[in-house]
Design an enzyme around this catalytic site. Structure first.
Site, short mmCIF file in Angstrom:
data_model
loop_
_atom_site.label_atom_id
_atom_site.label_comp_id
_atom_site.label_asym_id
_atom_site.label_seq_id
_atom_site.Cartn_x
_atom_site.Cartn_y
_atom_site.Cartn_z
N ASN A 7 46.10 20.86 34.63
CA ASN A 7 45.79 21.09 36.05
C ASN A 7 44.28 21.28 36.11
OD1 ASN A 7 45.51 21.96 38.65
ND2 ASN A 7 46.95 23.66 38.50
N ARG A 93 48.59 17.44 37.18
CA ARG A 93 48.81 17.81 38.58
C ARG A 93 47.73 17.10 39.40
NH1 ARG A 93 48.61 23.81 41.30
NH2 ARG A 93 49.33 23.10 43.33
N HIS A 182 51.75 21.85 47.62
CA HIS A 182 52.66 22.70 46.83
C HIS A 182 54.06 22.07 46.71
CE1 HIS A 182 50.18 26.33 48.48
NE2 HIS A 182 49.75 26.03 47.27
N ASN A 213 47.44 32.42 46.36
CA ASN A 213 46.13 32.44 47.00
C ASN A 213 46.10 31.38 48.11
OD1 ASN A 213 43.69 33.48 47.40
ND2 ASN A 213 42.80 32.78 45.47
N ARG A 243 41.60 31.19 53.49
CA ARG A 243 41.74 30.16 54.53
C ARG A 243 42.31 30.73 55.81
NH1 ARG A 243 44.59 26.64 50.39
NH2 ARG A 243 42.91 25.58 49.28
N ASP A 285 35.14 45.92 44.72
CA ASP A 285 34.29 46.85 43.99
C ASP A 285 33.54 47.70 45.01
OD1 ASP A 285 32.40 48.16 42.57
OD2 ASP A 285 31.59 46.39 41.55
N PHE A 286 33.86 48.99 45.06
CA PHE A 286 33.28 49.84 46.11
C PHE A 286 31.76 49.97 45.98
CE2 PHE A 286 34.18 52.69 42.66
CZ PHE A 286 33.10 53.55 42.62
N ARG A 287 31.23 49.62 44.76
CA ARG A 287 29.77 49.71 44.59
C ARG A 287 29.07 48.47 45.12
NH1 ARG A 287 31.43 50.99 38.69
NH2 ARG A 287 32.61 49.22 39.42
N GLY A 343 52.14 33.88 43.49
CA GLY A 343 51.59 35.16 43.04
C GLY A 343 51.95 36.33 43.94
N GLU A 346 56.09 36.45 44.60
CA GLU A 346 56.88 36.98 43.48
C GLU A 346 56.57 38.45 43.21
OE1 GLU A 346 56.33 34.46 39.99
OE2 GLU A 346 56.46 32.70 41.27
N GLU A 397 55.51 25.17 38.06
CA GLU A 397 55.07 23.80 38.34
C GLU A 397 54.82 23.02 37.06
OE1 GLU A 397 52.38 25.96 40.94
OE2 GLU A 397 52.42 24.25 42.30
P1 AMP Z 1 48.71 32.30 42.85
O1 AMP Z 1 47.72 31.51 43.66
O2 AMP Z 1 50.14 31.89 43.05
O3 AMP Z 1 48.33 32.44 41.41
O4 AMP Z 1 48.63 33.81 43.44
C1 AMP Z 1 47.46 34.55 43.44
C2 AMP Z 1 47.62 35.72 44.36
O5 AMP Z 1 48.72 36.55 43.93
C3 AMP Z 1 46.39 36.64 44.43
O6 AMP Z 1 45.99 36.86 45.77
C4 AMP Z 1 46.90 37.92 43.81
O7 AMP Z 1 46.36 39.04 44.38
C5 AMP Z 1 48.37 37.89 44.15
N1 AMP Z 1 49.07 38.85 43.32
C6 AMP Z 1 49.24 38.85 42.00
N2 AMP Z 1 49.88 39.97 41.60
C7 AMP Z 1 50.13 40.71 42.71
C8 AMP Z 1 50.74 41.97 42.97
N3 AMP Z 1 51.26 42.70 41.99
N4 AMP Z 1 50.82 42.42 44.25
C9 AMP Z 1 50.30 41.68 45.24
N5 AMP Z 1 49.71 40.48 45.07
C10 AMP Z 1 49.62 40.01 43.82
#
Ligand code: AMP
Length: 412
Positions: A7, A93, A182, A213, A243, A285-287, A343, A346, A397
């Site tokens: 990919n 992909r 997708h 994402n 987006r 990052d709060f800084r 992400g 799940e 995938e």
């Molecule tokens: P993907 O593009 O499918 O790899 O998903 C990435 C997204 O999944 C990112 O925005 C991550 O913050 C989110 N993600 C991964 N683990 C968690 C979690 N435990 N709780 C909430 N979002 C998550």
């Protein structure tokens, strides 16, 4: 048959190596090449059952990246094959197949030319995807290669859902229409979900929510994609990490006029600076407040602290998914199963709870306890006896790409 799944992004290569047989697949290794073209690049190689291997060195281009991957695969210590002769094929992909590709296919000169002809409608993805194919040819001349398109599952979307209500000539001249993305993931999780609940896939109504994402929802009617939330590009539909998703085009052109933005800058703002990142303004990052995050875990943390913009951003993100579930149930005349994957899909019980709560009117009885199932597994999230089922299904995938590659190379 040992297959390398690739990919390729503009500055990265994600890969997996699988041993695929007629009835079984075994993952041998996976890894990631990052920061291609920058002063210092990284390779992270994870062989099954062996220690992780990391390499930091300049990786000027994809060809060098792929060479490093192949070296890692055959390395005496952290390799998983003895020689490259064992590697029989590569599956790629490819983001955009336009109207050309309704299925995966073996790569030849015509296929490469078609992928290239789609650069103007997929400028962020297709050039890198083709670069991966060409690099593989350079490094291992003669290897069989297969292209698996993100768009091909959606070729069945009927005209009432794939056309835009603009002068028809723009479809005729430029093929401006909904393509959807997708597809590999939507198709995979829908099949697994149908099997899990004993549904006849060819006779079912399934809504799949791929929430990562990038994110999209698909209506799958009788085994075929009937509608999907991404459109001509991946910008449309859901609110995503960066987006904007669906919005009034006039609002965007108004901003561009006020800010003196070019179309390219406008496109960049809507694709890269919007979504939950643009809305929340939350930093990972709060800084460093210039480091605005699009990661749902950072938005979740700010949400829990009562950050008002994070609350709006996440609620809006969830509400948009909910709207699509309702819309797709309406246009399919009902729904048997709703699936969450990706992400966020799940890993975020909060997002799923928002989407599926108060949906009893359409037969969904959400179960908050089941919704806290074990990460990395597939499980139901509706109550016993719920008329409409819902589940979390982990997408894969790479597995689909490997299986398609096996099917096409084996048959030729
Ligand atoms: P993907 O593009 O499918 O790899 O998903 C990435 C997204 O999944 C990112 O925005 C991550 O913050 C989110 N993600 C991964 N683990 C968690 C979690 N435990 N709780 C909430 N979002 C998550």
């Amino acid at each position: 048959m040992v297959i390398l799944v690739l990919n390729c992004g503009s500055s990265s290569i994600k890969y997996q190596v699988l041993d695929v047989q007629e009835q079984s697949q075994t993952l041998l290794a996976k890894g990631l090449v990052e920061r291609i073209g920058l002063a210092e690049g990284d390779l992270t190689h994870k062989p099954q059952g062996k220690d992780k291997f990391e390499l930091h060195c300049p990786i000027p281009d994809h060809t060098t990246g792929i060479r490093l991957v192949l070296d890692a695969l055959t390395h005496p210590e952290h390799g998983v094959i003895k020689s490259l002769d064992e590697l029989k094929a590569a599956g790629h992909r490819v983001a955009h197949g336009g109207e050309f590709f309704t299925d995966s296919c073996l790569v030849d000169d015509e296929v490469k030319a078609k992928i290239e002809s789609l650069y103007s409608i997929a400028p962020l993805h297709n050039p890198a995807n083709l670069e991966g194919i060409l690099s593989m040819e350079k490094v291992l001349p003669g290897i069989k290669q297969v292209a698996v398109f993100d768009t091909s599952f959606h070729h069945t979307i009927p005209a009432i859902n794939h056309l835009y209500a603009i002068p028809y000539e723009y479809y005729e001249k430029y093929r401006v229409r909904k393509y959807g993305f997708h597809g590999t993931s939507h198709k995979y999780v829908a099949r697994v979900g149908a099997e899990m609940f004993g549904l006849d896939f060819e006779n079912s109504k399934i809504v799949t929510c791929h929430i990562g994402n990038g994110a999209s929802v698909t209506a799958i009617k009788n085994g075929k994609s009937f509608d999907t939330s991404m459109g001509f590009s991946p910008l449309d539909g859901l609110v995503m990490g960066t987006r904007a998703g669906s919005m009034d085009v006039s609002a965007a052109t108004y901003i561009a006029e006020k800010e003196g933005m070019s179309y390219k800058e406008l496109d960049n703002m809507l694709n890269k600076k919007s979504g939950v990142q643009g809305l929340s303004g939350v930093s990972s990052d709060f800084r460093d407040l210039s480091n605005i995050s699009s990661d749902m875990r950072d938005i979740d943390a700010a949400y829990d602290e009562g950050n008002e913009r994070a609350i709006i951003a996440r609620d809006m993100y969830c509400n948009r998914i909910k709207k699509f579930v309702g819309e797709y149930a309406a246009e399919m005349g009902g729904v048997d199963l709703v699936i969450f994957t990706g992400g966020v899909g799940e890993n975020s019980p909060e997002v799923r709870e928002y989407v599926l709560s108060n949906m009893e009117f359409m037969g969904i009885e959400f179960d908050a306890v089941r919704n806290r199932g074990k990460r990395g597994t597939d499980y139901e999230i509706t109550a016993e006896g719920s008329k409409v089922k819902a589940a979390v299904i982990c997408t894969d995938e790479e597995l689909v790409i490997a299986k398609d590659t096996f099917r096409l190379v084996g048959a030729n």
